[in-house]
Design a protein around this motif. Structure first.
Motif, PDB file in Angstrom:
ATOM      1  N   MET B   1       0.880  -1.391   0.031  1.00  0.00           N
ATOM      2  CA  MET B   1       0.089   0.037   0.019  1.00  0.00           C
ATOM      3  C   MET B   1       0.996   1.103  -0.203  1.00  0.00           C
ATOM      4  N   PHE B   2       2.102   1.111   0.651  1.00  0.00           N
ATOM      5  CA  PHE B   2       3.037   2.134   0.695  1.00  0.00           C
ATOM      6  C   PHE B   2       3.454   2.847  -0.462  1.00  0.00           C
ATOM      7  N   THR B   3       3.949   1.654  -1.105  1.00  0.00           N
ATOM      8  CA  THR B   3       4.498   1.764  -2.397  1.00  0.00           C
ATOM      9  C   THR B   3       3.721   2.532  -3.253  1.00  0.00           C
ATOM     10  N   LYS B   4       2.518   2.266  -3.320  1.00  0.00           N
ATOM     11  CA  LYS B   4       1.330   2.775  -4.183  1.00  0.00           C
ATOM     12  C   LYS B   4       1.502   4.214  -4.177  1.00  0.00           C
ATOM     13  N   PHE B   5       1.310   4.349  -2.736  1.00  0.00           N
ATOM     14  CA  PHE B   5       1.337   5.872  -2.267  1.00  0.00           C
ATOM     15  C   PHE B   5       2.548   6.687  -3.036  1.00  0.00           C
ATOM     16  N   GLU B  26      11.698   5.098   7.756  1.00  0.00           N
ATOM     17  CA  GLU B  26      12.443   5.287   9.042  1.00  0.00           C
ATOM     18  C   GLU B  26      11.778   6.028   9.912  1.00  0.00           C
ATOM     19  N   ALA B  27      11.240   7.087   9.735  1.00  0.00           N
ATOM     20  CA  ALA B  27      10.350   8.006  10.743  1.00  0.00           C
ATOM     21  C   ALA B  27       9.143   7.407  11.158  1.00  0.00           C
ATOM     22  N   LEU B  28       8.553   6.523  10.125  1.00  0.00           N
ATOM     23  CA  LEU B  28       7.147   5.710  10.709  1.00  0.00           C
ATOM     24  C   LEU B  28       7.594   4.836  11.432  1.00  0.00           C
ATOM     25  N   GLU B  29       8.739   4.072  11.413  1.00  0.00           N
ATOM     26  CA  GLU B  29       9.037   3.107  12.168  1.00  0.00           C
ATOM     27  C   GLU B  29       9.156   3.412  13.656  1.00  0.00           C
ATOM     28  N   SER B  30       9.938   4.844  13.740  1.00  0.00           N
ATOM     29  CA  SER B  30      10.138   5.204  15.052  1.00  0.00           C
ATOM     30  C   SER B  30       8.907   6.021  15.500  1.00  0.00           C
ATOM     31  N   GLY B  31       7.525   5.536  14.799  1.00  0.00           N
ATOM     32  CA  GLY B  31       6.433   6.190  15.481  1.00  0.00           C
ATOM     33  C   GLY B  31       6.093   7.642  15.461  1.00  0.00           C
ATOM     34  N   MET B  32       6.870   8.140  14.296  1.00  0.00           N
ATOM     35  CA  MET B  32       6.674   9.714  14.542  1.00  0.00           C
ATOM     36  C   MET B  32       5.419  10.182  13.798  1.00  0.00           C
ATOM     37  N   THR B  38      -3.596  12.033  10.470  1.00  0.00           N
ATOM     38  CA  THR B  38      -3.112  13.541  10.340  1.00  0.00           C
ATOM     39  C   THR B  38      -1.546  13.624  10.581  1.00  0.00           C
ATOM     40  N   GLY B  39      -1.133  13.058  11.613  1.00  0.00           N
ATOM     41  CA  GLY B  39       0.141  12.624  11.961  1.00  0.00           C
ATOM     42  C   GLY B  39       1.130  12.540  10.716  1.00  0.00           C
ATOM     43  N   PHE B  40       0.590  11.391  10.193  1.00  0.00           N
ATOM     44  CA  PHE B  40       1.052  11.059   8.796  1.00  0.00           C
ATOM     45  C   PHE B  40       1.242  12.061   7.684  1.00  0.00           C
ATOM     46  N   TYR B  41       0.110  12.586   7.548  1.00  0.00           N
ATOM     47  CA  TYR B  41       0.051  13.663   6.625  1.00  0.00           C
ATOM     48  C   TYR B  41       0.977  14.681   6.662  1.00  0.00           C
ATOM     49  N   TYR B  42       1.125  15.343   7.990  1.00  0.00           N
ATOM     50  CA  TYR B  42       2.349  16.373   8.307  1.00  0.00           C
ATOM     51  C   TYR B  42       3.631  15.600   8.123  1.00  0.00           C
ATOM     52  N   LEU B  43       3.873  14.655   8.441  1.00  0.00           N
ATOM     53  CA  LEU B  43       5.135  13.887   8.470  1.00  0.00           C
ATOM     54  C   LEU B  43       5.609  13.848   7.119  1.00  0.00           C
ATOM     55  N   ASP B  59      -1.349  17.850  -1.234  1.00  0.00           N
ATOM     56  CA  ASP B  59      -3.041  17.671  -0.772  1.00  0.00           C
ATOM     57  C   ASP B  59      -3.966  16.898  -1.536  1.00  0.00           C
ATOM     58  N   LEU B  60      -3.785  17.223  -3.093  1.00  0.00           N
ATOM     59  CA  LEU B  60      -4.595  16.519  -3.965  1.00  0.00           C
ATOM     60  C   LEU B  60      -4.075  15.304  -3.975  1.00  0.00           C
ATOM     61  N   ALA B  61      -2.971  14.847  -4.149  1.00  0.00           N
ATOM     62  CA  ALA B  61      -2.291  13.476  -4.190  1.00  0.00           C
ATOM     63  C   ALA B  61      -2.900  12.536  -3.008  1.00  0.00           C
ATOM     64  N   PHE B  62      -2.532  13.400  -1.903  1.00  0.00           N
ATOM     65  CA  PHE B  62      -3.074  12.635  -0.408  1.00  0.00           C
ATOM     66  C   PHE B  62      -4.719  12.368  -0.318  1.00  0.00           C
ATOM     67  N   ALA B  63      -5.104  13.360  -0.919  1.00  0.00           N
ATOM     68  CA  ALA B  63      -6.898  13.354  -0.527  1.00  0.00           C
ATOM     69  C   ALA B  63      -7.295  12.236  -1.618  1.00  0.00           C
ATOM     70  N   SER B  64      -6.654  12.307  -2.899  1.00  0.00           N
ATOM     71  CA  SER B  64      -7.057  11.020  -3.710  1.00  0.00           C
ATOM     72  C   SER B  64      -6.718   9.709  -3.359  1.00  0.00           C
ATOM     73  N   PHE B  65      -5.761   9.741  -2.555  1.00  0.00           N
ATOM     74  CA  PHE B  65      -5.274   8.371  -2.112  1.00  0.00           C
ATOM     75  C   PHE B  65      -6.008   7.920  -0.804  1.00  0.00           C
ATOM     76  N   PHE B  66      -6.050   8.823   0.164  1.00  0.00           N
ATOM     77  CA  PHE B  66      -6.804   8.507   1.244  1.00  0.00           C
ATOM     78  C   PHE B  66      -8.129   8.870   1.291  1.00  0.00           C
ATOM     79  N   GLY B  67      -8.713   9.459   0.307  1.00  0.00           N
ATOM     80  CA  GLY B  67      -9.886  10.042   0.364  1.00  0.00           C
ATOM     81  C   GLY B  67     -11.238   8.971   0.825  1.00  0.00           C
ATOM     82  N   ASP B  68     -10.904   7.906   0.681  1.00  0.00           N
ATOM     83  CA  ASP B  68     -12.122   7.098   1.255  1.00  0.00           C
ATOM     84  C   ASP B  68     -11.876   6.709   2.683  1.00  0.00           C
ATOM     85  N   ILE B  69     -10.785   6.915   3.374  1.00  0.00           N
ATOM     86  CA  ILE B  69     -10.821   6.739   4.541  1.00  0.00           C
ATOM     87  C   ILE B  69     -11.260   8.142   5.332  1.00  0.00           C
ATOM     88  N   GLU B  70     -12.736   8.090   5.453  1.00  0.00           N
ATOM     89  CA  GLU B  70     -13.086   9.272   6.133  1.00  0.00           C
ATOM     90  C   GLU B  70     -13.753   8.715   7.425  1.00  0.00           C
TER      91      GLU B  70
END
Lengths: 294, 403
Positions: B1-5, B26-32, B38-43, B59-70
């Motif tokens: 899923m991540f690679t798709k993003f 790396e940052a995700l692994e250390s739980g940042m 939202t945290g993921f978005y800013y990171l 913003d557009l890419a993010f919304a299109s990818f995660f748009g259905d997670i509302e």
């Protein structure tokens, strides 16, 4: 990453930080990457570094970049002139080259006993190649001095904050190594908080009127240099000192020079007001077109 | 899923490199990411996006990818009330993190619905019901890795919503902006004369001092070759007729070019619709002041950078036919397209800037001539981004396609 204890920047009492920005700072600190801050002039880019240093209890080292600054200056300078002088007139031992090596700001930050905050201010002022010349040093946090055959390595990786006014585009290789944050212009709500820090006892009505006028000015599209936060703060100071009645702010626009620094902008603004009140709109299209002859 | 993003971001035109992607992981692994979208978005934004000009694309890419997670729609009003309470931020302990397995999104949605059906009072704290604080996957201000966020503000604002607000739209570089942006773009059009050739005429002060000191005071002068911008620019502007509607834009470019004093030489000529035998000295395009195009072809070096600004929209005969010139009482023996080809052949560094936005080119009135000219000149739209692309093209020779 586990070797350093996790630092948490929470902002300081004299600097209002948005959640977004605080997030970015913490990400950069944790990942040990330089934080590149961009934003309109007057949005507090430089202040951020001060605030970080204050809140984390660290020393702040500022390296101000000018158009003539070379990357080398930040590392060290070899004072050959002093050495020559000493060799001819002085008594000291000139064979000790170390004495003539003077560390720059970056070197200073590396050799500091405690972790420090290093601010590289307005990096875009320097030559195009400047950021590229620092890639290795910022990545490895070390540099080599050929004259003394010494390697200066950071005892504690400094927290590096870099600000840019976007006068020049920064090279991609450099950008890839940074965490980036753009400080957006604060919305009225955020602005009120910022003002409260600088002018804690401001009359409410005065603030309201001044803010309204300020955002009105900012929203005039043709203005070239839009007034910024620091200008608003100065303006409020002027209004208070001048004892201006809140009711008059919008009408008279006192001390406008504090907000608008360009002659053209003052003209545009007055033109707009004039046009609005007298209903005398000049034929803009024609004017603009004629200007393109020269 | 991540690679798709990752590929999704690339599709939206955000230049993400492998290094940056690695850093993000790396940052995700250390739980940042702070366990929330939202945290993921800013990171992601802080690590991957390096200019505010790309914030909107992100913003557009993010919304299109995660748009259905509302957050599920149609939540009962009551639930919003329960959630309407602010709680202090919660400490996240390692134990809490371990306690929670990542839940499958579908399963979570199902669970949420079930719980909504069962729950009939307010909950704050606790680990099961919808409420504030606590470690239930549902609600806000609480902690659950990958929980569903319902309501709240700032740290609780759904990342998709943040992305959806598109706050940074005005920073897009494919929108037209002001003179200053044009100037910044033009500043990139420079090519320093190399330090490898030419006469050494400039005293290298630092070098001299260094050498002299190293010689223990015996003066040794070091000379260097001066570096200056060797770029010469020829700006040809379409003026009149259909260009009037773009005059503000052209004006801005014109001002920007004029203010750029870093060119070795800058010449400006005007034409009406298409270039024929004459290039005019002022926008009125009258025969009082003109230079023969032939003369320009013969006397100007081919290393002049040519920037042509025009909408390239005209009747097809104006471009293709002998005598097709629109001006009354004038005649051209050579069709306009031939002149354009000759210019292009002589000046290898050349671009055409079109004030008509790129996505209109295929269905504007002048579609035929636009395409015809775009075959001859590399064409970009007159926006900051277009200008930047154009300038990159001007720095190297562009292969001449002769149709």
């Amino acid at each position: 990453m586990s070797t350093t204890k996790l630092l948490d920047y929470k902002g300081s009492s004299d600097y209002i930080v948005s959640d977004e920005l605080r997030n970015s700072v913490n990400i950069a600190v944790a990942l040990q990457k330089p934080l590149l801050i961009k934003g309109e002039p007057g949005t507090g880019k430089t202040m951020l570094a001060e605030s970080i240093a204050k809140s984390l209890g660290m020393e702040l080292i500022i390296w101000n970049i000018k158009s003539t600054t070379k990357a080398q200056e930040g590392l060290y300078l070899y004072d050959t002139v002093q050495r020559l002088y000493d060799s001819q007139f002085g008594e000291s031992n000139v064979s000790d080259i170390k004495k003539y090596i003077k560390l720059g700001k970056l070197g200073e930050a590396f050799l500091s006993g405690k972790q420090v905050v290093l601010l590289i201010d307005e990096i875009d002022k320097a030559d195009l190649e400047f950021p590229n010349d620092l890639l290795w040093e910022l990545d490895q946090m070390s540099f080599y001095i050929p004259e003394t055959k010494e390697t200066i390595a950071a005892k504690n990786r400094p927290i590096v904050i870099i600000t840019s006014n976007a006068e020049k585009e920064l090279p991609d290789a450099f950008l890839r190594r940074c965490i980036f944050h753009y400080i957006a212009f604060p919305d009225p709500e955020g602005m009120e908080k910022i003002i409260a820090v600088h002018h804690p006892r401001l009359e409410k009505r005065l603030l309201e009127q001044a803010m309204e006028t300020f955002y009105m000015l900012r929203n005039i599209p043709s203005i070239q240099k839009r007034p910024s936060t620091s200008e608003l703060i100065d303006w409020l100071q002027a209004l208070v000192v001048g004892g201006i009645s809140p009711n008059k702010i919008k009408q008279d626009l006192p001390f406008l020079g504090v907000l608008l620094k360009k002659n053209e902008d003052l003209d545009t603004m007055l033109n707009q007001l004039y046009g609005k009140t007298q209903n005398k709109t000049p034929n803009v299209k024609n004017n603009a077109y004629n200007r393109y002859r020269y | 899923m991540f690679t798709k993003f990752y590929y999704n971001l690339k599709d939206y035109g955000i230049p993400v490199s492998m290094n940056e992607w690695q850093l993000l992981l790396e940052a995700l692994e250390s739980g940042m990411a702070g366990s929330s979208l939202t945290g993921f978005y800013y990171l992601c934004r802080a690590v991957l996006v390096k200019t505010e000009a790309h914030y909107d694309r992100f913003d557009l890419a993010f919304a299109s990818f995660f748009g259905d997670i509302e957050s599920p729609e149609g939540l009962p009003d009551k639930i919003w009330e329960w959630l309407d309470k602010e709680l202090p931020e919660q400490e996240i302990t390692e134990a809490m993190r371990l306690n929670h397995q990542q839940l499958d999104l579908d399963e979570m949605k199902r669970m949420l619905e079930e719980r909504l059906a069962e729950q009939n009072e307010e909950h704050h704290g606790g680990n099961r019901w919808v409420g504030t604080g606590g470690t239930s996957p549902f609600g806000h201000s609480g902690y659950h890795p990958g929980g569903i966020r319902i309501g709240g503000s700032t740290r609780n604002l759904s990342a998709v919503k943040v992305a959806g607000m598109r706050k940074y739209q005005e920073f897009r570089t494919d929108e037209t902006l002001g003179i200053r942006q044009f100037q910044v773009a033009l500043r990139k059009l420079r090519q320093f004369t190399t330090r490898l050739d030419g006469a050494r005429t400039e005293l290298d002060l630092d070098g001299t001092i260094d050498r002299t000191c190293n010689n223990a005071g015996r003066l040794e002068l070091v000379w260097d070759r001066p570096r200056e911008n060797g770029i010469k620019v020829l700006l040809l502007m379409d003026s009149g007729g259909s260009m009037v509607s773009y005059s503000r834009l052209c004006n801005q470019l014109f001002t920007a070019v004029n203010r750029s004093n870093h060119f070795k030489d800058l010449k400006i000529f005007y034409f009406h619709n298409c270039i024929y035998d004459w290039l005019f000295h002022d926008p009125s395009c009258s025969l009082n002041a003109y230079t023969d195009t032939e003369y320009i072809l013969k006397t100007y070096d081919s290393d002049y950078r040519i920037i042509i600004v025009g909408d390239a929209s005209m009747s097809s005969y104006e471009l293709m036919r002998v005598g097709g010139i629109i001006e009354w009482g004038m005649h051209n023996d050579t069709p306009g397209i031939e002149w354009l080809r000759r210019l292009r052949q002589h000046f290898e560094y050349s671009v055409w800037l079109n004030p008509i936005p790129k996505n209109y080119w295929d269905w504007m009135e002048g579609v035929f001539t636009i395409n015809k000219i775009a075959e001859v000149f590399p064409m970009e739209s007159l926006t900051v981004e277009g200008l930047e692309t154009a300038i990159t093209k001007l720095r190297s020779r562009q292969a001449v396609k002769m149709g």
